[in-house]
Design an enzyme around this catalytic site. Sequence first.
Site, PDB file in Angstrom:
ATOM      1  N   GLU A  56       0.810  -1.214   0.000  1.00 41.18           N
ATOM      2  CA  GLU A  56       0.000   0.000   0.000  1.00 41.18           C
ATOM      3  C   GLU A  56       0.850   1.273   0.000  1.00 41.18           C
ATOM      4  O   GLU A  56       0.435   2.292  -0.577  1.00 41.18           O
ATOM      5  CB  GLU A  56      -0.945   0.015   1.204  1.00 41.18           C
ATOM      6  N   PHE A  82     -12.123  -6.914  13.652  1.00 43.83           N
ATOM      7  CA  PHE A  82     -10.998  -7.395  12.845  1.00 43.83           C
ATOM      8  C   PHE A  82     -10.595  -6.344  11.816  1.00 43.83           C
ATOM      9  O   PHE A  82     -11.431  -5.837  11.076  1.00 43.83           O
ATOM     10  CB  PHE A  82     -11.386  -8.698  12.150  1.00 43.83           C
ATOM     11  N   GLN A  83      -9.333  -6.006  11.788  1.00 42.48           N
ATOM     12  CA  GLN A  83      -8.753  -5.015  10.878  1.00 42.48           C
ATOM     13  C   GLN A  83      -9.413  -3.639  11.016  1.00 42.48           C
ATOM     14  O   GLN A  83      -9.570  -2.913  10.043  1.00 42.48           O
ATOM     15  CB  GLN A  83      -8.806  -5.504   9.421  1.00 42.48           C
ATOM     16  N   LYS A 116     -17.962  -0.703   5.375  1.00 38.37           N
ATOM     17  CA  LYS A 116     -18.410  -1.716   4.422  1.00 38.37           C
ATOM     18  C   LYS A 116     -19.918  -1.660   4.200  1.00 38.37           C
ATOM     19  O   LYS A 116     -20.397  -1.930   3.088  1.00 38.37           O
ATOM     20  CB  LYS A 116     -17.990  -3.102   4.902  1.00 38.37           C
ATOM     21  N   MET A 166      23.800   9.149   3.054  1.00 34.05           N
ATOM     22  CA  MET A 166      23.681  10.461   3.681  1.00 34.05           C
ATOM     23  C   MET A 166      23.868  10.367   5.185  1.00 34.05           C
ATOM     24  O   MET A 166      24.471  11.257   5.811  1.00 34.05           O
ATOM     25  CB  MET A 166      22.330  11.094   3.342  1.00 34.05           C
TER      26      MET A 166
END
Length: 598
Positions: free
Chosen positions: A82, A144-145, A194, A505
């Site tokens: 993602e 969940f999630q 959802k 760096m």
Amino acid sequence: MSERAQKPHADEVESEAESETRTEPEGESHVEPVETGADAVVAALKNAGVETLFGVQGGAIMPVYDALYSETDMNHITMAHEQGAAHAADAYGIVTGDPGVCMATSGPGATNLVTGLADANMDSDPVIALTGQVPTNFVGNDAFQETDTIGVTSPITKHNIFSDSPHDVGDDVGTAWALAKEGRQGPTLVDLPKDTTQNETDAEPGEPTTPDTYNPPEEADAGIVEAAAECLAEADRPVILAGGGVIKGEASDELRAFAMEYEIPVITTMPAIGAFPEEHDLSLEWAGMHGTGYANMAITMTDAMFAIGTRFDDRLTGGVDSFAPDAEVIHCDIDAAEISKNVEADYPLLGDAAAVIEQMDAAMPGAPDVAEWREQCDEWKEQYPMEYDMPEDRPLKPQYIVEQFDEATPDGDTIVTTGVGQHQMWACQYWMFSEPRTWVSSHGLGTMGYGLPSAIGAKIAAPDKEVVCFDGDGSFLMTSQELSVAVRENLDITVVVLNNEAVGMVRQWQDGFYEGRRMASEYPWIPQFDKLAEAYGARGWRLEDYDNVEETIEEAIEYDGPSVVDVIIDPAENVYPMVPSGGDNGLFALNEDHLEEI
């Protein structure tokens, strides 16, 4: 099995044939009616003209993906992670000027977007994120999630919306898209429970519009413009400082016309690279921590600065007290919060970059007398040239590699993306940019791993342009899995890994400011990136000496598909010039010994 099941009846065949010939009139596309919230989301994206989406599938966002299943006007690119989706959408927005779209599911999907959204927020890049969420009756129950995506992303988005009604969700998406694009651009997010996307609705979304209360300024106050123009016209040592807002505001043409008409030297910030052609006599290129010596000298000595679309961040200014100490500052910005936030503006010009430049042009009483000042700037160019030593007994110099790729690609028509680190600095120091939207990098957040996914987004945004990604070995390791996407989509991008087996760096700073204690900055082992590329299905090359540099570069660019060139560079090479953090722009170091003296 019956005969009827095996062979259609003649009447059925005729009916099917008639059905197949009933096509939409030429020039018109069939519009599916909105039946669910997910349909409304897709319809809103179509209304906005969205053609490409970047994302990763998952449970809570699945209804939206299902609505996309039969959609032929939009192309979805499934990314490996993602974060890659957010960076690809970010680059798409930089190159096109329209918001890039990224999608993810709830919980870890949404939180994996956070780095990309924070990056876009710091750089004012137009992005819209669509995130799945657990059903509304589960919110707050640690389902969940489940993650409080709105709470997590509020500090790093321009606007976000928890869309809890299927009847409103389409317009919510349209509002988010419009807000990402209008005014000071930035990332927006719509959180999609959802049940919102699954439930029924027939509410067709309208065209994307910003709220009635959102009114970004257009033209600056005429009286202040008149005073600012008089200040600039009477200056002995004027400069124009172009920031990223010049490109975001589509003001590059106005900038060029204004600078050339009044022969005022132009300095850019890093995000504005390409806003003014660097090969032009008036260009001093870019200023700041690793900017050119001549740009930093001009900033230090100027008596009038016309700053356009810049937020005066610390990497540009060094110590604010020593920044342009003798200058009257004319600051144009579309965001009132940026004016006098870091550098006090003597002439605050709140408005759109292109409109304000035109106002200034109309108000100029005459051209400043800049002959001596331009001679001084030319002297600084000769005194502090961007040169480097290239002994044959030393490993490859990264500056040389950047220059060779620049020579081998079309002038002004190649997009350069980078990760973050030394390679990023070498890329913008030694590539000559002449057009806006050809430099794609992470500035304010400094996000390692940005280079490869942004190259994917840039190539999809501009398929006819050459795309070269300069990455470091450390940066490439963070998102190299996105090579699988480049191969799957057969994207013709060239990734150049400037490989010094270190987080270069960090190592440079440890040598310069921590007495050489190289803790966790060097890699005792790293993969061979050319072979890693081949494992993914891309082409790989490895460069270790000067003998076949030009030939390898030509082969990599001509290869029709993703390629990776693993360039083993001098591990001792550092980035100079350098202004120490918080230092005086006029006191820049040209080498290690000079750094110790500052």
